[in-house]
Design a protein around this motif. Structure first.
Motif, short mmCIF file in Angstrom:
data_model
loop_
_atom_site.label_atom_id
_atom_site.label_comp_id
_atom_site.label_asym_id
_atom_site.label_seq_id
_atom_site.Cartn_x
_atom_site.Cartn_y
_atom_site.Cartn_z
N ASN A 183 0.81 -1.22 0.00
CA ASN A 183 0.00 0.00 0.00
C ASN A 183 0.84 1.27 0.00
OD1 ASN A 183 -3.14 -0.44 0.37
ND2 ASN A 183 -2.13 -2.09 1.50
N ASN A 184 2.15 1.13 0.21
CA ASN A 184 3.01 2.31 0.29
C ASN A 184 2.91 3.23 -0.93
OD1 ASN A 184 6.01 3.09 -0.79
ND2 ASN A 184 5.70 3.79 1.31
N PRO A 185 2.96 2.71 -2.16
CA PRO A 185 2.86 3.62 -3.31
C PRO A 185 1.51 4.30 -3.45
CG PRO A 185 3.85 1.52 -3.94
CD PRO A 185 3.25 1.33 -2.59
N LEU A 186 0.50 3.80 -2.72
CA LEU A 186 -0.84 4.38 -2.82
C LEU A 186 -1.04 5.54 -1.86
CD1 LEU A 186 -1.01 1.48 -4.03
CD2 LEU A 186 -3.35 1.38 -3.19
N LYS A 205 8.75 8.22 1.06
CA LYS A 205 9.48 7.33 0.16
C LYS A 205 8.52 6.29 -0.42
CE LYS A 205 13.54 4.40 -0.16
NZ LYS A 205 14.80 4.00 0.46
N LYS A 206 8.58 6.09 -1.73
CA LYS A 206 7.76 5.10 -2.41
C LYS A 206 8.61 3.90 -2.78
CE LYS A 206 4.23 8.00 -2.59
NZ LYS A 206 3.03 7.81 -1.76
N ILE A 207 8.17 2.73 -2.36
CA ILE A 207 8.93 1.51 -2.67
C ILE A 207 8.68 1.11 -4.12
CG2 ILE A 207 8.86 0.72 -0.29
CD1 ILE A 207 6.83 -1.44 -2.12
N GLN A 208 9.63 0.36 -4.68
CA GLN A 208 9.52 -0.07 -6.07
C GLN A 208 9.55 -1.59 -6.22
OE1 GLN A 208 9.02 2.09 -8.56
NE2 GLN A 208 9.06 3.80 -7.11
N LEU A 229 -12.05 3.76 1.02
CA LEU A 229 -10.73 4.32 0.77
C LEU A 229 -10.68 4.81 -0.67
CD1 LEU A 229 -7.74 4.70 1.71
CD2 LEU A 229 -7.30 2.44 0.74
N ARG A 230 -10.23 6.03 -0.87
CA ARG A 230 -10.16 6.58 -2.23
C ARG A 230 -8.73 6.57 -2.72
NH1 ARG A 230 -14.74 5.15 -3.93
NH2 ARG A 230 -16.44 5.83 -2.58
N VAL A 231 -8.37 5.48 -3.36
CA VAL A 231 -7.03 5.33 -3.94
C VAL A 231 -7.00 6.07 -5.27
CG1 VAL A 231 -5.42 3.63 -4.89
CG2 VAL A 231 -6.63 3.16 -2.77
N PRO A 232 -5.88 6.73 -5.61
CA PRO A 232 -5.81 7.48 -6.87
C PRO A 232 -5.85 6.58 -8.10
CG PRO A 232 -3.64 7.41 -5.82
CD PRO A 232 -4.61 6.84 -4.85
#
Length: 750
Positions: A329-332, A342-345, A424-427
């Motif tokens: 969920n980190n990049p969200l 920080k966004k994980i890849q 939850l409103r994810v982009p």
């Protein structure tokens, strides 16, 4: 010696080695020590100063010198593993040898004549020498790497013993006391040490390089034998197997990219663990070349797989699930300050780990599904599917996400959990709706099939199978989701599409089964789907009266060819959707581009089970399965050609009875209330349908059929190739396997 002088000295040693025409004796320590004792070079330096062309030239023209270089470097690692790494010079030697072997090994593996080199014994070993010295070089190298990964003051914190005690006790230490991170099977969290993390990373890169012999073999060779490097390292010969397994799992699941929680902390402090996983790479894409090949999955026990299957404590499951879901969920995460978190890849690696956990450890799968925590995995998967749907380079990621959802959908609890409201409103670029997680899944799947890359078409059966599996448990679909389902049915039931491929009718059978399941088992709360079926009733009437004579079939195909020269497996009566579907996102300059080979059909990777009255599942044998069930699943698999006879065959098995009976009962009622009350607003019609009932009016409910994922050699081969492709592309700094003769898959550069 300064950095520049050190590099120059190292480069001179390389030139000396590659230009010598005579073998250099292994006893000439003054010459060989130039490569690891007298210089300090980073791993990037080693890759730059030892060019690929010179390694290949050494391999062809001076094979004895290359063999001696490998042996001497490996011997230094054995020495370090035997006595410990006590001084800075010893640390320098171990790291230099690690980097040098990481650089050279791929060029050993790419030549079939050299692959057996590391499975030979030490040159000139006598009968009287110790057993360890008579081991194959590969075994000695792997055991040394394992020892060094738990070496006090090098990769783990020491327990405050004197240097002499540490050297004497190194081989007898219990590495379970030196697990890298708290979590599964270990309660203490060691103090973070950036240098130790760096050293572990270097050794793990070498370990991966040792395992990578597999990528230099074509898929047809992979099924003949197991990877000997992996087989030995995962055997009981490796005394560190359990602590290493636990260390790797705990480091991943305990990793927190947010850190101390204040904005931009990742820009102020170095994060060795996160940086290692998140090396920038262009695009994870390659040509899949498994093409029906099968991997041999039997053989000696793999301790790492064994340990994964034996985790059973709920607190361990909770730790793993929380860690994996948090990272996925980190990049969200959305913040008011751009780029402040920080966004994980490494979401691909996380998804593979989650897949393996669920596939190998059924207790973990049941733990995931017993609460709504599974939705913390679902939402990021749907996010990645939507984000990647039009990018050719990310089709492997889409396949991976769909496989996971297929595995989950085979369990009743997954369908039940999907009824939780989605707040939850994810982009994501999806229509705004008020509904459940099931609605979100259907909306995303609709986008994959109508606005996705054309190479996703082989996944359509899989996507609809997932919806079929969850449909008996969906209590209330939103109008948006109901409309998407009917739109798919409308698109897939057009005559030109149905007759353009012998498998296309399967999609109609799946969608009709979805409608039947909801009508028969969840009618009360699904007035919006019933309303959508009534509005689109012409679809069902047209299917019931579909002309299947040869002339009609030919006319339908010819008519479509005139309008659309290139037929795709899917289209839509909505021109805009069709056009979007045909758009491909071009890869960025410098990215890798590749295509996916065909996956096994849905009937090859799933097994049908019938839900009994008590909720248990009973396997349905394919050979005796009824061919005309109202669910329609079995009939869908019968069609092998689109001849007139076969078209008539599958048309007669279309499961339309329940839907046509619903229309027969409700359409007159709806028309009457609209006329009597002058209704034009769908809200009042929905209210009428909500209070309606079809008890006693519908056919006897058909059995619920669930298609559960079954482990098979086809997906095993697919995952093998996919994971090695991810590893290849992740390791670009340094580029360990770049420009070597990879055989397992192809890299296409744009």
């Amino acid at each position: 010696m300064g950095s520049g002088d050190s590099k120059l000295h190292f480069r001179k040693a390389v030139i000396q080695l590659t230009t010598k025409t005579q073998p250099v004796e292994a006893s000439d320590d003054a010459f060989w020590d130039q490569f690891w004792c007298e210089t300090y070079t980073s791993v990037q330096d080693v890759f730059a100063l030892v060019p690929a062309a010179e390694i290949r030239a050494l391999r062809e023209e001076s094979p004895s010198n290359l063999a001696t270089l490998c042996y001497k470097a490996m011997d230094k690692l054995v020495q370090g593993a035997s006595s410990g790494v006590q001084t800075e010079k010893e640390r320098q030697i171990v790291l230099n040898c690690t980097r040098l072997l990481t650089r050279i090994l791929p060029y050993i593996f790419e030549d079939p004549d050299w692959r057996g080199f590391f499975w030979s014994t030490v040159p000139g070993a006598s009968q009287e020498e110790e057993e360890d010295q008579c081991r194959p070089l590969a075994e000695s190298l792997l055991l040394s790497i394992a020892d060094l990964l738990f070496c006090p003051d090098f990769t783990v914190n020491s327990h405050d013993k004197s240097a002499s005690d540490s050297a004497r006790d190194f081989q007898s230490i219990d590495s379970c006391e030196f697990i890298w991170e708290a979590g599964v099977g270990f309660a203490q969290s060691p103090a973070a040490n950036y240098i130790h993390d760096q050293n572990r990373t270097e050794l793990l890169k070498l370990l991966l390089t040792c395992f990578s012999e597999a990528i230099y073999l074509p898929p047809s060779s992979e099924k003949k034998s197991l990877n000997p490097w992996v087989t030995f390292f995962a055997s009981s010969e490796n005394r560190h197997a359990l602590p290493l397994f636990t260390s790797l799992l705990n480091v991943v699941c305990a990793y927190d990219p947010v850190g101390m929680g204040f904005p931009y902390n990742h820009l102020l402090f170095s994060d060795q663990r996160g940086d290692w996983w998140s090396r920038p790479f262009r695009c994870s894409s390659w040509r899949w070349s498994t093409r029906g090949e099968q991997l041999k999955i039997s053989g000696p026990e793999n301790l790492f797989v064994n340990y994964l299957s034996r985790i059973h404590r709920e607190e361990d499951f909770s730790f793993i699930l929380k860690g994996v879901s948090s990272l996925l969920n980190n990049p969200l995460l959305q913040t008011y300050l751009p780029h402040s978190t920080k966004k994980i890849q490494f979401h691909q690696e996380l998804l593979v780990l989650f897949w393996k956990l669920c596939d190998i450890n059924k207790k973990f799968l049941f733990f995931v599904l017993k609460s709504s925590n599974v939705l913390e995995i679902l939402v990021p998967i749907l996010f990645y599917l939507n984000e990647s749907r039009m990018d050719h380079s990310k089709l492997g990621l889409v396949h991976l996400g769909v496989f996971i959802l297929l595995l989950l959908s085979g369990e009743r609890n997954f369908g039940v959990r999907l009824n939780k409201p989605y707040t939850l409103r994810v982009p994501m670029d999806v229509p705004v709706f008020t509904g459940t997680h099931a609605d979100l899944l259907i909306v995303i799947f609709h986008k994959l099939m109508t606005c996705g890359h054309q190479r996703l078409q082989p996944l359509f059966d899989c996507l609809l199978t997932i919806i079929v599996n969850i449909s008996p448990y969906l209590k209330s679909l939103s109008m948006v989701a109901a409309s998407k389902l009917l739109h798919l049915l409308e698109a897939f039931s057009t005559p030109w599409f149905l007759f353009s491929s012998p498998q296309n009718n399967h999609l109609v059978f799946f969608l009709l089964e979805v409608c039947n399941n909801i009508i028969q088992y969840q009618f009360d709360g699904n007035s919006k789907l019933v309303y959508s079926i009534i509005r689109k009733r012409t679809i069902f009437h047209q299917l019931a009266n579909l002309p299947c004579d040869a002339v009609s079939i030919n006319n339908a195909l010819q008519k479509m060819k005139k309008k659309r020269p290139e037929l795709s497996r899917t289209s839509s009566t909505d021109t805009q959707s069709s056009d979007v579907f045909k758009q491909d996102v071009p890869p960025e300059q410098g990215t890798f581009k590749a295509s996916l080979e065909a996956m096994p059909g849905i009937d090859k990777i799933t097994e049908k089970s019938q839900v009994c009255a008590d909720g248990t599942l009973m396997s349905v044998s394919r050979s005796v399965a009824p061919q005309t069930t109202e669910g329609g699943a079995n009939a869908a698999s019968d069609t092998e050609s689109n001849s007139e006879r076969d078209a008539l065959s599958w048309k007669s098995k279309l499961p339309l009875q329940t839907i046509m009976r619903l229309l027969q009962v409700l359409v007159p009622q709806v028309e009457k209330i609209c006329i009597d009350k002058g209704l034009t607003d769908e809200t009042e019609i929905l209210q009428f349908l909500q209070h309606g009932t079809l008890v006693g009016l519908l056919p006897v409910p058909h059995p619920i059929l669930i298609r559960k994922y079954q482990a098979n050699t086809g997906t095993t081969a697919w995952f093998h190739t996919y994971m090695w492709g991810v590893i290849y592309l992740r390791n670009v700094d340094p580029p360990i396997w770049y420009d070597t003769d990879i055989r397992l898959f192809e890299i296409q550069r744009t």
